[in-house]
Design an enzyme around this catalytic site. Structure first.
Site, PDB file in Angstrom:
ATOM      1  N   TYR A   1      35.504  38.134  38.695  1.00  0.00           N
ATOM      2  CA  TYR A   1      36.835  37.533  38.658  1.00  0.00           C
ATOM      3  C   TYR A   1      37.360  37.476  40.087  1.00  0.00           C
ATOM      4  O   TYR A   1      37.825  38.463  40.643  1.00  0.00           O
ATOM      5  CB  TYR A   1      37.768  38.366  37.776  1.00  0.00           C
TER       6      TYR A   1
ATOM      7  N   TYR B   1      37.809  27.451  34.292  1.00  0.00           N
ATOM      8  CA  TYR B   1      38.424  28.764  34.521  1.00  0.00           C
ATOM      9  C   TYR B   1      38.425  29.572  33.227  1.00  0.00           C
ATOM     10  O   TYR B   1      39.007  29.158  32.211  1.00  0.00           O
ATOM     11  CB  TYR B   1      39.847  28.569  35.021  1.00  0.00           C
TER      12      TYR B   1
END
Length: 387
Positions: free
Chosen positions: A340, A296
């Site tokens: 994102y 991430y």
């Protein structure tokens, strides 16, 4: 390392992935984005809406499970669940789906996330208004001092990391350059065809010391969905299954949401360590067994910290680890380069790597590690090719 099975590993698999385009202005509602992504994932799996009996999403998602089910033409649902803590929920949605399948509560579960995070509500705009809550009260310790945005919260730990290890911000630039190199070759990425250099990173405008613009993930409009079912059923569907070999959630001691500044140290991510220990223990695997890592990357510093918490390298060594290319990392371009989507697009990339269909395919990829949002209670997955 001997495996201590938790009853979940090897029972479920991801069999479908689907997404909308990734843009800065979708021109349609978040519900529409969710429905498009779910339908695409079901089509990818070779399943129909009527096959679905379970759904999982984020507490932050604005499209309720029953509304998405109705709009997609699904029937009855026997399982529906939501996971808290923003991007920390990404891998946990798959864990929830796999648990439901393994327990026989549902047979086909769809995980989804959709938002207009560029044209609509932007997380990067900071905390503007909150209803009274315990979480809001906790933020009261930092907001009056100007720490209003996720970038400002991460910057505190980033500055300490550089100081503790005697590094410069170029360490973070290694992550940005690597991600954008993969994104440049990915037609689905917003930054397709646009790699960067360390000089570009250093020249990008300051956001909050020591972070610069190219240390921060994008703000994206889009949707991503995943379909989970049993391994047995998966073997009769369109694509080779991505088996959920291990799944874990983790919250550390003195855990807060992005503002855990009162721990003994600021250079680690204890919540990621909880997930790492669980994943390695239940899978029987270790860092050397991972072919591709999807970490991430909402902010570059925490990619380095995750590599260290998961044991790929020693403390303070992650920047060199990335620069030397020792591990294929965020081969879709990550949230820095592709989009994102609160980490859900990273899970899809892990599935493509196992299928052998990724744009930046790693030859022989059979084991992938995926992580979720950091700085918050988080989650992780080990996905493997079917034996």
């Amino acid at each position: 390392m001997s495996a201590v099975r938790d009853g979940l590993g090897g029972r479920a698999a991801i069999v479908g992935i689907g997404a909308t385009e990734f843009s800065k202005d979708s021109g349609r509602s978040e519900l529409r984005l969710a429905v498009e992504a779910v339908r695409a994932a079901l089509d990818d799996a070779g399943l129909a809406p009527g096959d679905v009996d379970g759904m999982v999403t984020f507490t932050m998602d604005t499209s309720p499970e029953i509304t998405v089910a109705q709009a997609c033409g699904m029937g009855e649902l026997s399982f529906f669940s939501r996971v808290h803590y923003g991007g920390g929920a990404a891998c946990a949605t798959v864990q929830q789906a796999a648990l439901a399948v393994a327990a026989g509560v549902a047979e086909v579960v769809v995980c989804y996330r959709a938002f207009n995070e560029r044209s609509g509500r932007r997380f990067g705009s900071g905390v503007q208004r909150r209803e009274p809550s315990a979480e809001g009260a906790a933020l009261g310790w930092v907001l009056p001092f100007g720490l209003l945005t996720p970038a400002s919260w991460v910057a505190m730990a980033a500055q300490r990391y550089l100081h503790a290890h005697g590094l410069t911000p170029e360490a973070f630039g290694q992550v940005a350059v690597a991600g954008r190199r993969y994104a440049a070759a990915n037609p689905a990425a917003y930054f397709h065809g646009r790699p960067i250099t360390l000089a570009d990173h250093a020249a990008s405008r300051p956001i909050v010391e020591p972070l610069r613009l190219l240390d921060c993930c994008q703000e994206t409009d889009g949707g991503q969905a995943l379909v989970v079912t049993s391994v047995e059923r998966a073997r009769g569907l369109r694509h080779p299954p991505a088996v959920v070999t291990a799944a874990a959630q983790g919250a550390g001691r003195a855990q807060e949401q992005m503002t855990s500044f009162y721990r003994d140290g600021l250079t680690g991510l204890p919540e990621s360590a909880v997930v790492a220990r669980r994943l390695w223990r239940t899978s029987g695997l270790g860092p050397a067994d991972v072919d591709v890592a999807i970490l991430y990357d909402h902010f570059t510093p925490f990619v380095l910290t995750q590599l260290e918490e998961f044991g790929f390298c020693g403390r303070g060594e992650a920047a060199d680890f990335v620069a030397e290319g020792r591990l294929p990392l965020n081969t879709h371009g990550g949230q820095l380069g592709e989009a994102y989507l609160h980490g859900m697009n990273g899970i899809a990339e892990a599935v493509r790597q196992l299928r052998g269909t990724a744009v930046n395919q790693v030859p022989g990829a059979a084991r992938t590690l995926v992580t979720a949002g950091t700085g918050v209670p988080t989650s992780g997955l080990i996905l493997t090719a079917d034996a």
